[in-house]
Structure formats: C-alpha cells, structure tokens
Enzyme design. Structure first.
Site, PDB file in Angstrom:
ATOM      1  N   HIS A  67     -11.704  27.401  84.457  1.00 55.09           N
ATOM      2  CA  HIS A  67     -10.530  28.226  84.107  1.00 55.09           C
ATOM      3  C   HIS A  67     -10.006  27.563  82.838  1.00 55.09           C
ATOM      4  O   HIS A  67      -9.655  26.359  82.869  1.00 55.09           O
ATOM      5  CB  HIS A  67      -9.509  28.198  85.260  1.00 55.09           C
ATOM      6  CG  HIS A  67      -8.254  29.001  85.005  1.00 55.09           C
ATOM      7  ND1 HIS A  67      -7.769  29.923  85.926  1.00 55.09           N
ATOM      8  CD2 HIS A  67      -7.369  28.999  83.974  1.00 55.09           C
ATOM      9  CE1 HIS A  67      -6.650  30.464  85.449  1.00 55.09           C
ATOM     10  NE2 HIS A  67      -6.379  29.907  84.266  1.00 55.09           N
ATOM     11  N   CYS A  97      -6.310  28.973  89.548  1.00 62.13           N
ATOM     12  CA  CYS A  97      -5.640  30.196  90.018  1.00 62.13           C
ATOM     13  C   CYS A  97      -4.856  29.906  91.297  1.00 62.13           C
ATOM     14  O   CYS A  97      -3.767  30.455  91.497  1.00 62.13           O
ATOM     15  CB  CYS A  97      -6.656  31.310  90.231  1.00 62.13           C
ATOM     16  SG  CYS A  97      -7.222  32.091  88.688  1.00 62.13           S
ATOM     17  N   CYS A 137     -10.863  29.917  92.509  1.00 63.25           N
ATOM     18  CA  CYS A 137     -10.581  29.080  91.340  1.00 63.25           C
ATOM     19  C   CYS A 137      -9.388  28.149  91.628  1.00 63.25           C
ATOM     20  O   CYS A 137      -8.308  28.601  92.017  1.00 63.25           O
ATOM     21  CB  CYS A 137     -10.286  29.976  90.134  1.00 63.25           C
ATOM     22  SG  CYS A 137      -9.644  29.076  88.722  1.00 63.25           S
ATOM     23  N   GLY A 186     -18.657  19.244  79.026  1.00 58.88           N
ATOM     24  CA  GLY A 186     -18.156  18.499  80.183  1.00 58.88           C
ATOM     25  C   GLY A 186     -17.080  19.224  80.976  1.00 58.88           C
ATOM     26  O   GLY A 186     -16.324  18.602  81.716  1.00 58.88           O
ATOM     27  N   HIS A 245      -6.959  34.567  84.330  1.00 61.14           N
ATOM     28  CA  HIS A 245      -8.180  33.781  84.501  1.00 61.14           C
ATOM     29  C   HIS A 245      -9.175  34.089  83.383  1.00 61.14           C
ATOM     30  O   HIS A 245      -9.668  35.208  83.266  1.00 61.14           O
ATOM     31  CB  HIS A 245      -8.849  34.045  85.858  1.00 61.14           C
ATOM     32  CG  HIS A 245     -10.086  33.228  86.050  1.00 61.14           C
ATOM     33  ND1 HIS A 245     -10.092  31.994  86.660  1.00 61.14           N
ATOM     34  CD2 HIS A 245     -11.359  33.442  85.620  1.00 61.14           C
ATOM     35  CE1 HIS A 245     -11.316  31.500  86.628  1.00 61.14           C
ATOM     36  NE2 HIS A 245     -12.106  32.355  86.001  1.00 61.14           N
ATOM     37  N   ASP A 249      -1.941  16.557  85.211  1.00 60.88           N
ATOM     38  CA  ASP A 249      -3.306  16.379  85.719  1.00 60.88           C
ATOM     39  C   ASP A 249      -3.262  15.426  86.916  1.00 60.88           C
ATOM     40  O   ASP A 249      -2.567  14.413  86.893  1.00 60.88           O
ATOM     41  CB  ASP A 249      -4.215  15.819  84.615  1.00 60.88           C
ATOM     42  CG  ASP A 249      -5.686  15.961  84.955  1.00 60.88           C
ATOM     43  OD1 ASP A 249      -6.382  16.735  84.272  1.00 60.88           O
ATOM     44  OD2 ASP A 249      -6.144  15.303  85.923  1.00 60.88           O
ATOM     45  N   HIS A 285      -6.098  20.119  77.679  1.00 65.70           N
ATOM     46  CA  HIS A 285      -5.572  18.806  78.070  1.00 65.70           C
ATOM     47  C   HIS A 285      -4.631  18.315  76.975  1.00 65.70           C
ATOM     48  O   HIS A 285      -5.011  18.313  75.795  1.00 65.70           O
ATOM     49  CB  HIS A 285      -6.702  17.770  78.178  1.00 65.70           C
ATOM     50  CG  HIS A 285      -7.734  18.044  79.227  1.00 65.70           C
ATOM     51  ND1 HIS A 285      -7.742  17.388  80.445  1.00 65.70           N
ATOM     52  CD2 HIS A 285      -8.810  18.874  79.243  1.00 65.70           C
ATOM     53  CE1 HIS A 285      -8.787  17.802  81.156  1.00 65.70           C
ATOM     54  NE2 HIS A 285      -9.447  18.698  80.450  1.00 65.70           N
ATOM     55  N   HIS A 329      -8.494  25.636  80.043  1.00 65.37           N
ATOM     56  CA  HIS A 329      -7.354  24.715  80.084  1.00 65.37           C
ATOM     57  C   HIS A 329      -7.372  23.794  78.882  1.00 65.37           C
ATOM     58  O   HIS A 329      -8.427  23.448  78.354  1.00 65.37           O
ATOM     59  CB  HIS A 329      -7.328  23.904  81.382  1.00 65.37           C
ATOM     60  CG  HIS A 329      -8.606  23.177  81.693  1.00 65.37           C
ATOM     61  ND1 HIS A 329      -9.698  23.810  82.240  1.00 65.37           N
ATOM     62  CD2 HIS A 329      -8.958  21.872  81.530  1.00 65.37           C
ATOM     63  CE1 HIS A 329     -10.668  22.926  82.404  1.00 65.37           C
ATOM     64  NE2 HIS A 329     -10.257  21.750  81.981  1.00 65.37           N
TER      65      HIS A 329
END
Ligand code: 5GP
Ligand code: ZN
Length: 114
Positions: free
Chosen positions: A98, A7, A4, A93, A46, A30, A102, A100
């Site tokens: 993992h 990770c 990952c 999308g 995870h 990002d 944004h 997350h």
C-alpha cells in the site's frame, strides 16, 4: 482492500499512533522505527505502490508531500532536516503493498545510498 495492513489501520481495525489525518491522507508512527522519528504517510485510497499510481493520483501524491512538510513543521524537525523514502516493488524492498512514504528524522541519518 480486505487484507491490506494499512487499509486495516485506516479503518481502525489495527491500532496506530496517528500524527496527521484528513479525508484523503493518514500519517502514523512506524511500529518498528529506524530513526528517533519514523512516520509513515499514506493515501487512504489503496494504491499498491508508486509504480501503480495513475495520472489521476498525481494531485494526491503532490498533496502528500505538502502533508509531509506540515508534519515536519508541526513536529519541529523541518529546520534540522529529514529524509523521505518510498520503497517500490521487489528490488526497492517494499514489504507492505500500500503506497507509503517513510519520514525519517531526529538524528543525523547514515547509510546514504544516493
Ligand atoms: P516497506 O518496507 O514496505 O517500505 O515499509 C513497511 C513499513 O511498515 C515498515 O517500516 C514496517 O515497520 C511498517 N509496518 C508494518 N506493519 C505495521 C503495522 O502494523 N503498524 C505500523 N505502525 N507500521 C507497520
Ligand atoms: Zn491498502
């Protein structure tokens, strides 16, 4: 999780520009920003996606929202506003499996879907 990407970022095997870290949560820029400020906030545990979180993860996810607010305050974009996006699964999308969050900020964000 061996393969990952996030990770690996947590373990320091892939470099990242960190903006926040504690024992449970990491936030970093990002690599392909969609706004002047584009930060990813992830649990160190995870979890594949939002759809895979368990009832015992609810406290952690709540804490992530608190961290998002703290980052907004510390980075100075809390007052002008920002957007938080969680892509989930194929139709959502999601590319990195993992969980997350944004954070997008730093300009008037367009392309509002909702
Ligand atoms: P998703 O499409 O899964 O919601 O978002 C994955 C995000 O991870 C994308 O915005 C992409 O630019 C970012 N990303 C993918 N690989 C890396 C990486 O190695 N480092 C960083 N900092 N971001 C990454
Ligand atoms: Zn992972």
């Amino acid at each position: 999780m061996e393969d990952c990407i996030f990770c690996k970022i947590i373990r320091g095997e892939i470099p990242s520009i960190k903006v926040y870290e504690d024992d449970e949560i990491l936030a970093f820029n990002d690599v392909n920003p969609a706004a002047p400020i584009h930060i990813l906030v992830i649990p160190k545990k995870h979890i594949n996606s939002l759809a895979d979180m368990k009832p015992e993860d609810e406290k952690l996810v709540g804490k992530i929202y608190g961290v998002i607010n703290k980052i907004a305050e510390d980075k100075g974009f809390k007052d002008e506003g920002f957007r938080v996006i969680v892509n989930c699964g194929k139709n959502g999308g999601q590319e990195v499996m993992h969980l997350h969050f944004h954070i997008l900020a730093g300009k008037q964000l367009g392309e509002k879907i909702v």
